[in-house]
Enzyme design. Sequence first.
Site, PDB file in Angstrom:
ATOM      1  N   HIS A 285       3.586  -4.222  -7.520  1.00 55.26           N
ATOM      2  CA  HIS A 285       2.381  -4.294  -7.891  1.00 55.26           C
ATOM      3  C   HIS A 285       1.730  -5.579  -8.638  1.00 55.26           C
ATOM      4  O   HIS A 285       0.780  -5.431  -9.460  1.00 55.26           O
ATOM      5  CB  HIS A 285       2.126  -2.832  -8.815  1.00 55.26           C
ATOM      6  CG  HIS A 285       2.120  -1.747  -7.993  1.00 55.26           C
ATOM      7  ND1 HIS A 285       1.857  -0.514  -8.638  1.00 55.26           N
ATOM      8  CD2 HIS A 285       1.958  -1.472  -6.629  1.00 55.26           C
ATOM      9  CE1 HIS A 285       1.779   0.340  -7.482  1.00 55.26           C
ATOM     10  NE2 HIS A 285       2.058  -0.112  -6.601  1.00 55.26           N
ATOM     11  N   THR A 286       2.668  -6.509  -8.685  1.00 53.28           N
ATOM     12  CA  THR A 286       2.456  -7.785  -9.450  1.00 53.28           C
ATOM     13  C   THR A 286       1.201  -8.473  -8.436  1.00 53.28           C
ATOM     14  O   THR A 286       0.564  -9.468  -8.918  1.00 53.28           O
ATOM     15  CB  THR A 286       3.555  -8.661  -9.511  1.00 53.28           C
ATOM     16  OG1 THR A 286       3.289  -9.825 -10.285  1.00 53.28           O
ATOM     17  CG2 THR A 286       3.980  -9.066  -8.040  1.00 53.28           C
TER      18      THR A 286
ATOM     19  N   ASP B  39       6.078   2.720   5.312  1.00 53.42           N
ATOM     20  CA  ASP B  39       6.917   3.189   6.771  1.00 53.42           C
ATOM     21  C   ASP B  39       8.520   3.446   6.205  1.00 53.42           C
ATOM     22  O   ASP B  39       8.868   4.564   6.752  1.00 53.42           O
ATOM     23  CB  ASP B  39       7.100   1.900   7.518  1.00 53.42           C
ATOM     24  CG  ASP B  39       7.770   2.168   8.745  1.00 53.42           C
ATOM     25  OD1 ASP B  39       7.678   2.984   9.369  1.00 53.42           O
ATOM     26  OD2 ASP B  39       8.616   1.183   9.388  1.00 53.42           O
TER      27      ASP B  39
ATOM     28  N   GLU C 184       1.398   9.778  11.350  1.00 54.21           N
ATOM     29  CA  GLU C 184       1.597   9.233   9.972  1.00 54.21           C
ATOM     30  C   GLU C 184       0.203   8.731   9.446  1.00 54.21           C
ATOM     31  O   GLU C 184      -0.274   9.139   8.258  1.00 54.21           O
ATOM     32  CB  GLU C 184       2.766   8.586   9.633  1.00 54.21           C
ATOM     33  CG  GLU C 184       4.131   9.136   9.913  1.00 54.21           C
ATOM     34  CD  GLU C 184       5.045   8.187   9.591  1.00 54.21           C
ATOM     35  OE1 GLU C 184       5.259   7.449   8.606  1.00 54.21           O
ATOM     36  OE2 GLU C 184       6.351   8.239  10.365  1.00 54.21           O
TER      37      GLU C 184
ATOM     38  N   ASP D  68      11.305   2.757  10.515  1.00 53.63           N
ATOM     39  CA  ASP D  68      11.130   2.618  11.939  1.00 53.63           C
ATOM     40  C   ASP D  68      10.067   2.640  12.756  1.00 53.63           C
ATOM     41  O   ASP D  68       9.920   2.833  13.907  1.00 53.63           O
ATOM     42  CB  ASP D  68      11.816   4.206  12.223  1.00 53.63           C
ATOM     43  CG  ASP D  68      11.123   5.320  11.739  1.00 53.63           C
ATOM     44  OD1 ASP D  68       9.554   4.985  11.133  1.00 53.63           O
ATOM     45  OD2 ASP D  68      11.344   6.656  12.056  1.00 53.63           O
TER      46      ASP D  68
ATOM     47  N   THR E 171      -2.764 -12.106 -13.180  1.00 60.80           N
ATOM     48  CA  THR E 171      -2.507 -13.030 -12.063  1.00 60.80           C
ATOM     49  C   THR E 171      -2.317 -12.134 -10.545  1.00 60.80           C
ATOM     50  O   THR E 171      -1.122 -12.108 -10.148  1.00 60.80           O
ATOM     51  CB  THR E 171      -0.952 -13.851 -12.215  1.00 60.80           C
ATOM     52  OG1 THR E 171      -0.070 -12.884 -12.325  1.00 60.80           O
ATOM     53  CG2 THR E 171      -1.147 -14.794 -13.428  1.00 60.80           C
TER      54      THR E 171
ATOM     55  N   SER F  36       7.312   4.052  12.445  1.00 62.43           N
ATOM     56  CA  SER F  36       6.675   5.188  12.914  1.00 62.43           C
ATOM     57  C   SER F  36       5.316   5.127  12.042  1.00 62.43           C
ATOM     58  O   SER F  36       4.053   5.904  12.861  1.00 62.43           O
ATOM     59  CB  SER F  36       7.215   6.424  12.287  1.00 62.43           C
ATOM     60  OG  SER F  36       7.688   6.363  10.744  1.00 62.43           O
TER      61      SER F  36
ATOM     62  N   ASN G 217      -2.280   7.779   3.606  1.00 66.36           N
ATOM     63  CA  ASN G 217      -1.853   6.596   4.393  1.00 66.36           C
ATOM     64  C   ASN G 217      -3.363   6.064   4.980  1.00 66.36           C
ATOM     65  O   ASN G 217      -3.662   5.035   5.457  1.00 66.36           O
ATOM     66  CB  ASN G 217      -1.051   6.815   5.709  1.00 66.36           C
ATOM     67  CG  ASN G 217       0.343   6.813   5.311  1.00 66.36           C
ATOM     68  OD1 ASN G 217       0.578   6.137   4.424  1.00 66.36           O
ATOM     69  ND2 ASN G 217       0.940   7.873   6.151  1.00 66.36           N
TER      70      ASN G 217
ATOM     71  N   PRO H 188       5.440   7.911  -3.250  1.00 62.76           N
ATOM     72  CA  PRO H 188       5.076   8.109  -4.814  1.00 62.76           C
ATOM     73  C   PRO H 188       3.439   8.268  -4.899  1.00 62.76           C
ATOM     74  O   PRO H 188       2.892   7.745  -3.977  1.00 62.76           O
ATOM     75  CB  PRO H 188       5.612   6.649  -5.194  1.00 62.76           C
ATOM     76  CG  PRO H 188       6.546   6.235  -4.101  1.00 62.76           C
ATOM     77  CD  PRO H 188       6.094   6.656  -2.801  1.00 62.76           C
TER      78      PRO H 188
ATOM     79  N   GLY I 194      13.349   6.432   7.711  1.00 61.53           N
ATOM     80  CA  GLY I 194      13.391   5.165   7.267  1.00 61.53           C
ATOM     81  C   GLY I 194      12.540   4.050   7.560  1.00 61.53           C
ATOM     82  O   GLY I 194      11.189   4.716   8.261  1.00 61.53           O
TER      83      GLY I 194
END
Length: 382
Positions: free
Chosen positions: A247-248, A89, A141, A125, A303, A127, A147, A217, A123
């Site tokens: 991503h942990t 988002d 979106e 929002d 983990t 959406s 997505n 990304p 940003g």
Amino acid sequence: MGGRSSFLRVALLTFSLGFCFVSCCVGFVEGGYSNATKRKRVPVRHQLSLDFYANTCPHVDQLVASVTARRFRDSPASGAATIRLFFHDCFVEVKPKNLCCAAHCSRILSSLAKVRRVCWMQGCDASILIAPTTGGKVVVERDVEDNKNLAPEAFEIVEMAKALVESKCPGMVTCADILAMAARDFVRLAGGPNYGVKKGRKDSRVSMAGKVRGNLPRANSTVDELIRLFAAKGLRTEDLVALSGAHTIGFSHCDQFVSRLYDFRGTGEPDPSIDLRLLKALRMSCPRSGGNNDVVAPFDVQTPFSFDHMYYGNLEAKMGLLATDQALFLDPRTRSLVQGLGRDKVRFFDAFAAGMEKMGSIRVKKGKTGEIRKVCSKHLAA
């Protein structure tokens, strides 16, 4: 006399269209004019506050927390899914363009504020939460390929929290703020930092698929591409490495990393930077072709359900799942940051919390530039 009236109407219409187009060209934004130089600078942050709902919904944090805690007990994986939803988002941050404004000027002449409202979609929002409509002309979106694999339970959690908040504080709290709070809650529930969420965002009045491209990304992004993307959001390289630490926890589908296993960058060979034991294990789950599209692998093989700093240790051990993860250790510009966060969990927690606050406040909507939805998947007008 009739001819003169017609002439005046045409003149006024031409002037309105011209003024609308020129206003967009010179960057007529909330609060006044902005020149081209300013538009190229880092995104603007609006003032948010921890106690934004102190008078209108003082227990909003507890209300949202009651929903996230219950869902985390039932399905721990929903935490990572909601954090990812928040990232998707916030990262769709679109600056006004002349063509965007020009496309709407012929239909919107009654108020220049409406033109600004249409041309600004940025940003955090909410959406991303707008649901596709059957036979609808607008592609939202959520329709974009990047997505489509966002977990349905993440959307459901936000809707559940919103419904509870609406029952106690109708029409007061935005979906954008609820999503930010839910993401924070899941970080804490998984063992991560308990940071404060500043509030005051408005929900976007639009959700457009065409604005997503280039704003997220990708699994094979280079460090150069990542640094440029984060810099465009006003985020530093330090923020890039810290926020990648999300991503942990969580999982990724095979199609996001299968090329690393068999044909890295068109070489016909696996990625040489991947640990051979991890390569063997991933190949068993993700064949070169014909595999199950629903199969996932954990970002953190050590983990996967604990929000800790093991992610960075995995990168040093050549056990990053995505090429873009492993690249952070391979690149000299980010390697020392990876090593530093991998040695010190407190430092990682502090850096992650600071990065989430910065990401969550880029170009947020305030005042009349947005709305407060009653249902997060639908605009008020719907």
